[in-house]
Motif scaffolding. Sequence first.
Motif, PDB file in Angstrom:
ATOM      1  N   ARG A 110      39.868  35.401  65.778  1.00 58.94           N
ATOM      2  CA  ARG A 110      40.844  35.468  64.697  1.00 58.94           C
ATOM      3  C   ARG A 110      41.021  36.926  64.291  1.00 58.94           C
ATOM      4  N   LEU A 111      42.242  37.386  64.422  1.00 59.63           N
ATOM      5  CA  LEU A 111      42.575  38.737  64.002  1.00 59.63           C
ATOM      6  C   LEU A 111      43.071  38.723  62.564  1.00 59.63           C
ATOM      7  N   SER A 112      42.761  39.791  61.845  1.00 63.33           N
ATOM      8  CA  SER A 112      43.217  39.944  60.468  1.00 63.33           C
ATOM      9  C   SER A 112      44.044  41.217  60.338  1.00 63.33           C
ATOM     10  N   CYS A 113      44.994  41.176  59.426  1.00 60.86           N
ATOM     11  CA  CYS A 113      45.825  42.342  59.147  1.00 60.86           C
ATOM     12  C   CYS A 113      45.946  42.463  57.638  1.00 60.86           C
ATOM     13  N   SER A 160      45.088  37.846  49.138  1.00 62.76           N
ATOM     14  CA  SER A 160      44.421  39.003  49.742  1.00 62.76           C
ATOM     15  C   SER A 160      45.397  39.892  50.511  1.00 62.76           C
ATOM     16  N   ALA A 161      46.684  39.534  50.521  1.00 61.18           N
ATOM     17  CA  ALA A 161      47.700  40.308  51.252  1.00 61.18           C
ATOM     18  C   ALA A 161      47.290  40.501  52.710  1.00 61.18           C
ATOM     19  N   THR A 162      46.869  39.413  53.326  1.00 59.15           N
ATOM     20  CA  THR A 162      46.363  39.478  54.694  1.00 59.15           C
ATOM     21  C   THR A 162      47.098  38.470  55.574  1.00 59.15           C
ATOM     22  N   ALA A 163      47.428  38.896  56.767  1.00 57.67           N
ATOM     23  CA  ALA A 163      47.978  38.005  57.773  1.00 57.67           C
ATOM     24  C   ALA A 163      46.929  37.795  58.855  1.00 57.67           C
TER      25      ALA A 163
END
Length: 121
Positions: A19-22, A75-78
């Motif tokens: 799982r990648l996070s941005c 969390s403003a994360t994709a």
Amino acid sequence: QVHLVESGGGLVQPGGSLRLSCAASGTDSTWVMGWFRQTPGKEREFVATISKSGGITSVGASVKGRFAITRDFASATAYLQMNNLKPEDSAVYYCAASPVFAEQIGSYNYWGQGTQVTVSS
């Protein structure tokens, strides 16, 4: 100015998951978020995108049924969930932000630095 930082890449065996996070910062606006990938000598390829509301997603044909994109507004994360990984998924994965829902690279104004994903036994 939107600042994007990817994480979660690494080495995984074929059939495995990552799982990648941005994480996005530097903006009070909501942006369309996208994931792209690139291997040496090839053009950057669209992987997935998610709308500002999170209610609409699109994934590339080569990853459909295996990858999924989500976002967390708190969390403003994709995120990019990658399942049943194959050696051909090996690439540098980039997240990007766009003002419009699109698959075209040119629609994305801001880019992260990329994270390497290697699928190998």
